[in-house]
Design a protein around this motif. Sequence first.
Motif, PDB file in Angstrom:
ATOM      1  N   VAL A  10      -4.209   2.765   3.952  1.00 60.12           N
ATOM      2  CA  VAL A  10      -3.269   4.046   3.730  1.00 60.12           C
ATOM      3  C   VAL A  10      -2.058   4.081   4.721  1.00 60.12           C
ATOM      4  N   LYS A  11      -1.045   4.226   4.306  1.00 58.49           N
ATOM      5  CA  LYS A  11       0.192   4.363   5.061  1.00 58.49           C
ATOM      6  C   LYS A  11      -0.028   5.179   6.115  1.00 58.49           C
ATOM      7  N   PRO A  12       0.199   4.961   7.382  1.00 56.33           N
ATOM      8  CA  PRO A  12       0.002   5.619   8.559  1.00 56.33           C
ATOM      9  C   PRO A  12       0.511   7.117   8.587  1.00 56.33           C
ATOM     10  N   ALA A  15      -2.276   9.197   6.546  1.00 57.48           N
ATOM     11  CA  ALA A  15      -3.478   9.344   6.809  1.00 57.48           C
ATOM     12  C   ALA A  15      -4.149  10.587   6.757  1.00 57.48           C
ATOM     13  N   ALA A  16      -3.695  11.713   7.429  1.00 52.28           N
ATOM     14  CA  ALA A  16      -3.985  12.941   7.514  1.00 52.28           C
ATOM     15  C   ALA A  16      -4.046  13.563   6.113  1.00 52.28           C
ATOM     16  N   ASP A  17      -3.165  13.382   5.311  1.00 55.82           N
ATOM     17  CA  ASP A  17      -3.169  14.018   3.918  1.00 55.82           C
ATOM     18  C   ASP A  17      -4.140  13.244   3.244  1.00 55.82           C
ATOM     19  N   VAL A  22      -9.121  12.920  -0.209  1.00 53.98           N
ATOM     20  CA  VAL A  22     -10.494  12.030  -0.558  1.00 53.98           C
ATOM     21  C   VAL A  22     -11.859  12.635  -0.268  1.00 53.98           C
ATOM     22  N   LEU A  23     -11.757  13.736   0.890  1.00 53.02           N
ATOM     23  CA  LEU A  23     -12.697  14.509   0.923  1.00 53.02           C
ATOM     24  C   LEU A  23     -12.861  15.657  -0.021  1.00 53.02           C
ATOM     25  N   ALA A  78      -1.933  12.028  -6.541  1.00 58.65           N
ATOM     26  CA  ALA A  78      -1.510  12.520  -5.398  1.00 58.65           C
ATOM     27  C   ALA A  78      -1.474  11.427  -4.226  1.00 58.65           C
ATOM     28  N   VAL A  79      -2.459  10.504  -4.416  1.00 57.66           N
ATOM     29  CA  VAL A  79      -2.393   9.427  -3.387  1.00 57.66           C
ATOM     30  C   VAL A  79      -1.652   8.273  -3.669  1.00 57.66           C
ATOM     31  N   GLU A  80      -1.075   8.147  -4.867  1.00 56.32           N
ATOM     32  CA  GLU A  80      -0.749   6.868  -5.279  1.00 56.32           C
ATOM     33  C   GLU A  80       0.261   6.277  -4.284  1.00 56.32           C
ATOM     34  N   GLY A  81       1.296   7.088  -3.715  1.00 57.93           N
ATOM     35  CA  GLY A  81       2.428   6.459  -3.146  1.00 57.93           C
ATOM     36  C   GLY A  81       1.979   6.578  -1.229  1.00 57.93           C
ATOM     37  N   TRP A  82       0.558   6.782  -1.163  1.00 59.64           N
ATOM     38  CA  TRP A  82       0.238   6.801   0.183  1.00 59.64           C
ATOM     39  C   TRP A  82      -0.595   5.581   0.520  1.00 59.64           C
TER      40      TRP A  82
END
Length: 94
Positions: A10-12, A15-17, A22-23, A78-82
């Motif tokens: 994941v892009k740094p 990471a938190a988002d 994912v949880l 949601a996570v595609e760009g991360w």
Amino acid sequence: MYVVTVVFQVKPANAADFRASVLAQAQNSLQREPACKRFDVCFDPQSPERVFLYELYDDRAAFDAHTQTEHFAQFSAAVEGWVEDKTLSFWHLD
């Protein structure tokens, strides 16, 4: 049983988002999909940008159904760009 492992890089800055998303995805999968038997999310303590998933399904059809759920589509969008990199592996558990 059908096992899926996924390693995300994941892009740094995200990471938190990603962690929160994912949880939530794991919880949704376990609660809404009877054929999803396990969905573990593991975080590298030395590199919070590295995330490992261990998913266990009744069979390949159950995993394919998982990828068609609304919560999977929402998570993926949601996570595609991360995500910098994503590696999927498929296994059979006797």
